[in-house]
Design a protein around this motif. Structure first.
Motif, mmCIF file in Angstrom:
data_model
loop_
_atom_site.group_PDB
_atom_site.id
_atom_site.type_symbol
_atom_site.label_atom_id
_atom_site.label_comp_id
_atom_site.label_asym_id
_atom_site.label_seq_id
_atom_site.Cartn_x
_atom_site.Cartn_y
_atom_site.Cartn_z
ATOM 1 N N SER A 118 36.209 43.690 38.345
ATOM 2 C CA SER A 118 36.086 43.841 39.802
ATOM 3 C C SER A 118 35.141 42.805 40.384
ATOM 4 N N SER A 119 34.075 42.439 39.649
ATOM 5 C CA SER A 119 33.166 41.451 40.241
ATOM 6 C C SER A 119 33.726 40.039 40.080
ATOM 7 N N ARG A 120 34.556 39.833 39.037
ATOM 8 C CA ARG A 120 35.120 38.510 38.865
ATOM 9 C C ARG A 120 36.166 38.219 39.946
ATOM 10 N N SER A 121 36.910 39.266 40.312
ATOM 11 C CA SER A 121 37.964 39.040 41.302
ATOM 12 C C SER A 121 37.380 38.912 42.710
ATOM 13 N N GLY A 122 36.056 38.876 42.803
ATOM 14 C CA GLY A 122 35.429 38.689 44.110
ATOM 15 C C GLY A 122 35.580 39.879 45.024
ATOM 16 N N ASP A 123 35.785 41.043 44.412
ATOM 17 C CA ASP A 123 35.917 42.269 45.185
ATOM 18 C C ASP A 123 34.643 42.505 46.004
ATOM 19 N N LEU A 124 34.804 42.947 47.224
ATOM 20 C CA LEU A 124 33.625 43.203 48.050
ATOM 21 C C LEU A 124 32.841 44.400 47.531
#
Lengths: 228, 241
Positions: A118-124
Motif C-alpha cells: 500500500s505504501s509503495r503504490s503511493g496510496d494516500l
C-alpha cells in the motif's frame, strides 16, 4: 415524485451541513472501531480522523487540568460531564488501537507485506500508522533474533526462514478472508456476486446482510456498506 | 496490550454504542453551553426540552438534574402493536424505522446510533436498531419517567422472546454462501447470535471448500477464455473427477 426527491435531497444536504464536524468524526471513528473489531482483515489507518480526535482529546485534557481545583460547584459539575465524555473517547480510541494491535500480532508478516504494497503504490492511506509499523518491525526483529539464538541457529541454513513460501506450504499465516460478517447498506450497491458459489445478492440501502468479507470488502472500504 | 477478545462486539460495547443515541430530556437545572468532544452541547434551560446523548441523559437523571422523555415507540400502545406484528409475521422481523432521505454525493451517511431514532420525535411504530439496550437502560435508571414501567417491561420481554425464536428458526436457511438478509435485527440480538451464525456459515464453507475452489477456478478460466460464465455445469460431475 421527482420533485419530492429533489426536496428530500436539499433537506439532506442542509442537514449534513448543520452537523458539527465533531459529531461527524465521532460517527466516523465509531464506525472504524466497529469495523476493526469485526472484519477479519486489517483496514487502512484513518489518519485524518484519528489525528483530529486525538488533538481534541489533548485540548480537552488541558482544559480539565486548567479548571480542576475550582471550588465553584457549577464548574465542578461541568467538569464531571467533560471528564465522563473524555473517558468515553479514550475508551473508543483505545479499543480501536487494541483491535488493530491484535491483528498485527496475529498475522505480522502478512500485514507487513500488505502495508509495503500500500505504501509503495503511493496510496494516500497506508495500512499502518507510523507507530504501528514501528511496533510491527521491532517486535518481529526481536522475535526472530530470539528464535535464532534459541533454536533456529542450529538448523540447516535452508530451513531457517520464517516466511518460506516454497514447497506448497505457505509459512505466512493469513486471516480468513471469507469469514462471514454482518453488514448494513448505506448506499445502494445492487447485485453482488459471491465468487465460487454462483449466488448473488441484491443489496439496497438500509438492508442488513450476512455475507462473506471477501465479497463486500471493496464496498466497506468505499463507505457504501458498514460492518455491524 | 492487544485486545484479547474474539471478533464481534461484547454486550458492554454494544451498550456503549447505544449510549451515543440522542434522547429527549426535560432539564430541572440550568447547565451552561459545553464544548464536548462529540460536538457542542447547547445550554440546558428548564423546562425547555433538549436532545442529548443517552450517556449524559443517564448521568443527569441519576443526579436528579433532569427527567427523560421516553421515545414514542417505548409506549405500551406502540409496543403492543409491534408485538402483534411480530407474532403474526412468522418469517421476518418487524420493519426498522423509515430511513432519512438518501444523502447526495459524498456526504457522510448516518446510521445508528446517530439517526435520532429514540428522541421524543422518533417514529412510534418501529423498533430502532438499539431498541433492547435503550429500553433496558431507560427502565433501569428512569423507570419513574414512564407511565407504566411494568407493562413496558413485560412487552419488551415478550418482544425479545418472539424475536429470538425467529432468529433461532432462521438458522435453518444458513448455507455456505452466506447472503442472508436480516433487516430489522437489533444490535443486542445480533451480538448474541453473531458467533453462532457466522460459525455455522464458516463451518459449512470449509466443508465445501474444495468444490467451491474448483468452481472458482472454472469461472476464472471461462472469463479468461472469453466464454460467458452463464453455462451451467453439473456440480456432481465435477466431484467425480
Amino acid at each position: 415524485m421527482d420533485d419530492m426527491d429533489d426536496i428530500d435531497d436539499i433537506i439532506a444536504e442542509i442537514a449534513v451541513d448543520n452537523t458539527p464536524a465533531e459529531t461527524r468524526d465521532l460517527q466516523d471513528l465509531t464506525r472504524c472501531w466497529v469495523a476493526e473489531r469485526i472484519a477479519p482483515e486489517m483496514l487502512a489507518w484513518p489518519h485524518d480522523v484519528v489525528d483530529r480526535v486525538l488533538e481534541r482529546i489533548r485540548r480537552q485534557i488541558e482544559l480539565v487540568e486548567d479548571q480542576t481545583g475550582s471550588m465553584d460547584p457549577k464548574t465542578n459539575f461541568k467538569l464531571i460531564v467533560v471528564q465522563t465524555e473524555l473517558e468515553r473517547f479514550k475508551f473508543l480510541v483505545r479499543g480501536f488501537l487494541r483491535a488493530r494491535l491484535k491483528k498485527i500480532d496475529a498475522h505480522p508478516l502478512y500485514i507487513l507485506a500488505q502495508h509495503n504494497d500500500s505504501s509503495r503504490s503511493g496510496d494516500l492511506n497506508p495500512l499502518l500508522s507510523p507507530s504501528e509499523y514501528q511496533y510491527l518491525t521491532t517486535h518481529q526483529s526481536l522475535l526472530s533474533a530470539h528464535y535464532k539464538s534459541s533454536f533456529l541457529g542450529q538448523f540447516p541454513a535452508s530451513l531457517q526462514r520464517l516466511d518460506d513460501t516454497t514447497g506448497g506450504v505457505n509459512m505466512i499465516d493469513r486471516p480468513d478472508e471469507d469469514a462471514a460478517v454482518f453488514v448494513r447498506c448505506l448506499k445502494d450497491v445492487g447485485d453482488l456476486a459471491i465468487e465460487g458459489t454462483g449466488s448473488s445478492v441484491d443489496i439496497k440501502r438500509g438492508d442488513v446482510w450476512v455475507v462473506r468479507w471477501s465479497a463486500v470488502r471493496r464496498w466497506v472500504e468505499a463507505g457504501d456498506l458498514e460492518v455491524i | 496490550m492487544a485486545l484479547p477478545l474474539p471478533p464481534g462486539l461484547t454486550p458492554p460495547e454494544i451498550a456503549f454504542i447505544c449510549e451515543m443515541e440522542l434522547v429527549t430530556i426535560i432539564p430541572r437545572q440550568k447547565l451552561e453551553e459545553l464544548r464536548l468532544l462529540g460536538g457542542p452541547l447547547k445550554a440546558l434551560n428548564p423546562p425547555q426540552r433538549a436532545s442529548i446523548p443517552l450517556w449524559l441523559a443517564l448521568l443527569l437523571k441519576r443526579q436528579r438534574r433532569a427527567n427523560i422523555v421516553p421515545p414514542p415507540w417505548l409506549s405500551p400502545i406502540s409496543l403492543h402493536a409491534i408485538l402483534d406484528h411480530e407474532t403474526n409475521e412468522e418469517d421476518a422481523f418487524s420493519p426498522p424505522p423509515r430511513l432519512p432521505p438518501a444523502p447526495t454525493g459524498n456526504a457522510l451517511v448516518y446510521s445508528p446510533p446517530f439517526l435520532q431514532s429514540s428522541t421524543a420525535n422518533a417514529a412510534p411504530d418501529a423498533l430502532p436498531y438499539h431498541w433492547l439496550e435503550m429500553g433496558e437502560m431507560l427502565l433501569e435508571v428512569a423507570s419513574d419517567d414512564f407511565e407504566e414501567p411494568d407493562i413496558v417491561r413485560k412487552f419488551l420481554r415478550g418482544l425479545r422472546e418472539v424475536r429470538m425464536a425467529k432468529l433461532r428458526k432462521g438458522v435453518e436457511v444458513l448455507d455456505a454462501a452466506g447472503g442472508i438478509k436480516m433487516n430489522g435485527v437489533g444490535a443486542m440480538e445480533l451480538g448474541e447470535a453473531r458467533s453462532f451464525i457466522t460459525g455455522v456459515i464458516d463451518g459449512l464453507r470449509k466443508i465445501s471448500a474444495s468444490k467451491e475452489q474448483q468452481r472458482k477456478d472454472r469461472e476464472r478460466e471461462e472469463r479468461e477464455n472469453g466464454y460467458s460464465g452463464t453455462q451451467d455445469y453439473d456440480d456432481d460431475e465435477m466431484d467425480m473427477q
